[in-house]
Design an enzyme around this catalytic site. Structure first.
Site, mmCIF file in Angstrom:
data_model
loop_
_atom_site.group_PDB
_atom_site.id
_atom_site.type_symbol
_atom_site.label_atom_id
_atom_site.label_comp_id
_atom_site.label_asym_id
_atom_site.label_seq_id
_atom_site.Cartn_x
_atom_site.Cartn_y
_atom_site.Cartn_z
ATOM 1 N N SER A 78 4.476 5.692 8.038
ATOM 2 C CA SER A 78 3.903 4.983 6.669
ATOM 3 C C SER A 78 4.619 5.287 5.417
ATOM 4 O O SER A 78 5.280 6.214 5.403
ATOM 5 C CB SER A 78 2.328 5.519 6.576
ATOM 6 O OG SER A 78 1.932 4.875 5.227
ATOM 7 N N LYS A 103 -2.481 6.129 12.891
ATOM 8 C CA LYS A 103 -1.725 5.217 11.856
ATOM 9 C C LYS A 103 -2.670 3.817 11.844
ATOM 10 O O LYS A 103 -2.634 3.478 10.770
ATOM 11 C CB LYS A 103 -0.337 5.022 12.611
ATOM 12 C CG LYS A 103 0.546 3.920 11.773
ATOM 13 C CD LYS A 103 0.597 4.222 10.217
ATOM 14 C CE LYS A 103 1.350 3.397 9.255
ATOM 15 N NZ LYS A 103 1.433 2.072 9.263
ATOM 16 N N HIS A 162 -5.390 4.630 9.589
ATOM 17 C CA HIS A 162 -4.802 4.928 8.298
ATOM 18 C C HIS A 162 -4.610 3.473 7.724
ATOM 19 O O HIS A 162 -5.137 3.157 6.730
ATOM 20 C CB HIS A 162 -3.072 5.302 8.339
ATOM 21 C CG HIS A 162 -2.492 5.404 7.024
ATOM 22 N ND1 HIS A 162 -1.721 3.873 6.714
ATOM 23 C CD2 HIS A 162 -1.860 6.048 6.103
ATOM 24 C CE1 HIS A 162 -1.157 3.912 5.846
ATOM 25 N NE2 HIS A 162 -0.955 5.129 5.222
ATOM 26 N N ASN A 163 -4.183 2.427 8.771
ATOM 27 C CA ASN A 163 -4.322 1.076 7.979
ATOM 28 C C ASN A 163 -5.583 0.455 7.722
ATOM 29 O O ASN A 163 -5.660 -0.389 6.670
ATOM 30 C CB ASN A 163 -3.316 0.178 8.864
ATOM 31 C CG ASN A 163 -1.934 0.488 8.901
ATOM 32 O OD1 ASN A 163 -1.414 1.488 8.366
ATOM 33 N ND2 ASN A 163 -1.296 -0.675 9.256
ATOM 34 N N GLU A 207 -6.280 1.606 4.496
ATOM 35 C CA GLU A 207 -5.503 1.009 3.630
ATOM 36 C C GLU A 207 -6.142 -0.386 3.342
ATOM 37 O O GLU A 207 -6.181 -0.594 2.098
ATOM 38 C CB GLU A 207 -4.231 0.753 4.259
ATOM 39 C CG GLU A 207 -3.251 -0.028 3.492
ATOM 40 C CD GLU A 207 -1.815 -0.137 4.399
ATOM 41 O OE1 GLU A 207 -1.105 0.752 4.692
ATOM 42 O OE2 GLU A 207 -1.610 -1.431 4.624
HETATM 43 C C1 6PG Z 1 2.449 1.686 5.838
HETATM 44 C C2 6PG Z 1 1.801 0.107 6.244
HETATM 45 C C3 6PG Z 1 2.487 -0.666 6.813
HETATM 46 C C4 6PG Z 1 1.977 -2.250 7.027
HETATM 47 C C5 6PG Z 1 1.716 -2.645 5.840
HETATM 48 C C6 6PG Z 1 1.415 -4.324 6.149
HETATM 49 O O1 6PG Z 1 1.582 2.672 6.188
HETATM 50 O O2 6PG Z 1 3.541 1.486 5.580
HETATM 51 O O3 6PG Z 1 0.353 0.225 6.665
HETATM 52 O O4 6PG Z 1 2.856 -0.202 8.282
HETATM 53 O O5 6PG Z 1 2.969 -2.760 7.823
HETATM 54 O O6 6PG Z 1 0.931 -2.214 4.982
HETATM 55 O O7 6PG Z 1 0.222 -4.673 6.733
HETATM 56 P P1 6PG Z 1 -0.672 -5.994 6.777
HETATM 57 O O8 6PG Z 1 0.462 -6.773 7.056
HETATM 58 O O9 6PG Z 1 -1.370 -5.903 8.026
HETATM 59 O O10 6PG Z 1 -1.395 -5.807 5.595
#
Ligand code: 6PG
Length: 481
Positions: free
Chosen positions: A127, A181, A184-185, A188
């Protein structure tokens, strides 16, 4: 001299990681079918210890054994194709690392298949985007612990650093790294949606300008809300559009896209019976944002949703700060509860406090709040939900009123705040001893004889719902006529 590390896939993420590894004194060999990508890397690498290989054979021959090879190719079929191409050239004991956002079930499958053929496979969440890859990502490797130990020094060198060391740790067995991960997303998505709802309510509900918005997010970033996402949000309001000179944010189409990791988090949570409505609604709101044409039509049919409340902007800003804090906290909490349940279910053996430490730097969801979260999980490693931790009880109680105020303005003004609303109801439901679910049980038993449990005695019961009169057992049969 044989290279310490091999990278397959020299796109921006791959090349940046190669540069990062080389900057820490390790020899790296990169492979990409595309000659342009190889040349580009060689150019930017300059006199760093970087070589490139034009064929898989050349690439494999350039690496010291056991080979440590990372794949940074788009998640999905390509990962299998690359694994299929490279493994016949490898020796037993070599290690493959998938650094993409692969679905954890794919990682489980690859992990088992490669183990059976004598290779090691590490599914590693990476990430921090392009910048993170170049100067310090947060790394979440999962798989075989011994193979992690072989690459540990490299990963610790290239990872972001927080006050608690390198933002990398062995996360756990099999697909633990990719699962982490994914979560995590999911968090996010939730944090981004909560921020965007605050932006929408302040802008359309209280007329807060972009200039003020920039100041607000920058101020927030200095205190308890300090985080990467709040920081970049402040920056976003400063950016002008080259074409029109307007604020760029105002020129951007309001359709949010996604690559699916938020959806995967919700899907997995549903399968594991873990409630995470903050994340669910963040995913749903991205879908809703994409329905631009329909929204345009509906806005013409229902034009009445105009602002009725004219709140004091500064008061609303203060409420929004606390509501956002509470929202972030519960988003982390939901994600971590999912991780706890998944770890037990899939035998990942994840140390949640360690995951929080790894998230403290380099990653998209890094924030000052993670210090308290880490404290809560260190104090009680078996914590099922952070709502139950004494570390947060006071602030959650204190901030609830501000979340209500923010929602009142949103609702009165017809401004969507689905993720805040879902979060508040989640908190309220989680904190109620008695929910109205007894009525659902009654309905299920009524139409399907699905039975119910009782509050006053053990067992499973079924009622004759058509017969409304209580079935009274006479206290003493002898007294009956
Ligand atoms: C990270 C992000 C990354 C992810 C983007 C886009 O941790 O660096 O999570 O891995 O690809 O944030 O995600 P989306 O296109 O689903 O919004």
């Amino acid at each position: 001299m044989p290279a310490h590390f091999g990278m397959i896939g020299l796109g921006t993420m791959g090349s940046n990681l190669v540069m990062n590894i080389a900057d820490h004194g390790f020899e790296v060999c990169g492979y990409d079918r595309d000659e342009k990508q190889r040349k580009k890397l060689q150019e930017v690498a300059g006199d760093r210890p970087v070589t490139t290989a034009a064929t898989p054979e050349e690439f494999v021959a350039a690496l010291q054994t056991p080979r440590i090879i990372m794949l940074l190719v788009p998640a999905g079929k390509i990962v299998d194709t690359v694994i299929g191409e490279i493994t016949p050239l490898l020796s037993k004991g070599d290690i493959l690392i998938d650094g993409g956002n692969s679905h954890y079930t794919d990682t489980e499958r690859r992990y088992a298949a490669l183990r059976d053929s004598g290779f090691h496979f590490i599914g590693m969440g990476v990430s921090g985007g392009e910048e993170g890859a170049r100067f310090g990502p947060s790394l979440m490797p999962g798989g075989n612990k011994e193979s992690y130990e072989l690459m540990r020094s490299i990963l610790e060198a290239i990872a972001a650093k927080s006050d608690e060391g390198a933002c990398v740790a062995y996360i756990g067995n099999a697909a633990a790294g990719h699962y982490t991960k994914m979560v995590h997303n999911g968090i996010e998505y939730a944090m981004m949606q909560l921020i965007s709802e605050v932006y929408g309510i302040l802008k359309y509900g209280a007329g807060v300008s972009n200039e003020r918005m920039q100041q607000v997010f920058a101020e927030w970033n200095k205190a308890e809300l300090q985080s990467f996402l709040v920081e970049i949000t402040a920056d976003i309001f400063l950016k002008k559009d080259d074409d029109t000179g307007n604020d760029l944010v105002d020129m951007i189409l309001d359709k949010a896209k996604q690559k699916g990791t938020g959806l995967w988090t919700s899907q997995s949570a549903l399968e594991l019976n873990v409630p995470l409505p903050t994340i669910d609604s963040a995913v749903t709101m991205r879908y809703l944002s994409a329905l631009k044409t329909e929204r345009k039509k509906a806005a013409n049919i229902y034009p009445g949703h105009t602002a009725e409340a004219h709140p004091d902007a500064e008061q609303l800003i203060a409420a929004a700060r606390n509501a956002l804090y509470m929202g972030f906290l519960l988003a982390y909490g939901q994600g971590l509860q999912l991780l706890t349940v998944a770890s037990a279910q899939f035998n990942y053996d994840i140390n949640i406090a360690e995951v929080i430490r790894v998230w403290k730097g380099g990653c998209i969801i890094r924030s000052a709040m993670l210090n308290d979260l880490r404290k809560a999980y260190t104090q009680d490693p078996s914590l099922s939900n952070l709502i139950l931790s004494p570390v947060f009880s006071e602030s959650l109680q204190k901030h609830r009123g501000d979340m209500v105020s923010l929602l009142q303005t949103a609702m009165a003004s017809g401004l969507p705040a689905a993720t805040f609303a879902a979060t508040l109801s989640y908190f309220d439901a989680y904190c109620r001893e008695r929910l109205p679910a007894n009525l659902i049980q009654a309905q299920r038993d009524y139409f399907g004889a699905h039975t119910y449990e009782r509050i006053d005695k053990e067992g499973v019961f079924h009622a004759d719902w058509e017969n409304k009169a209580p079935t009274v057992t006479p206290p003493n049969k002898d007294l009956q006529e």
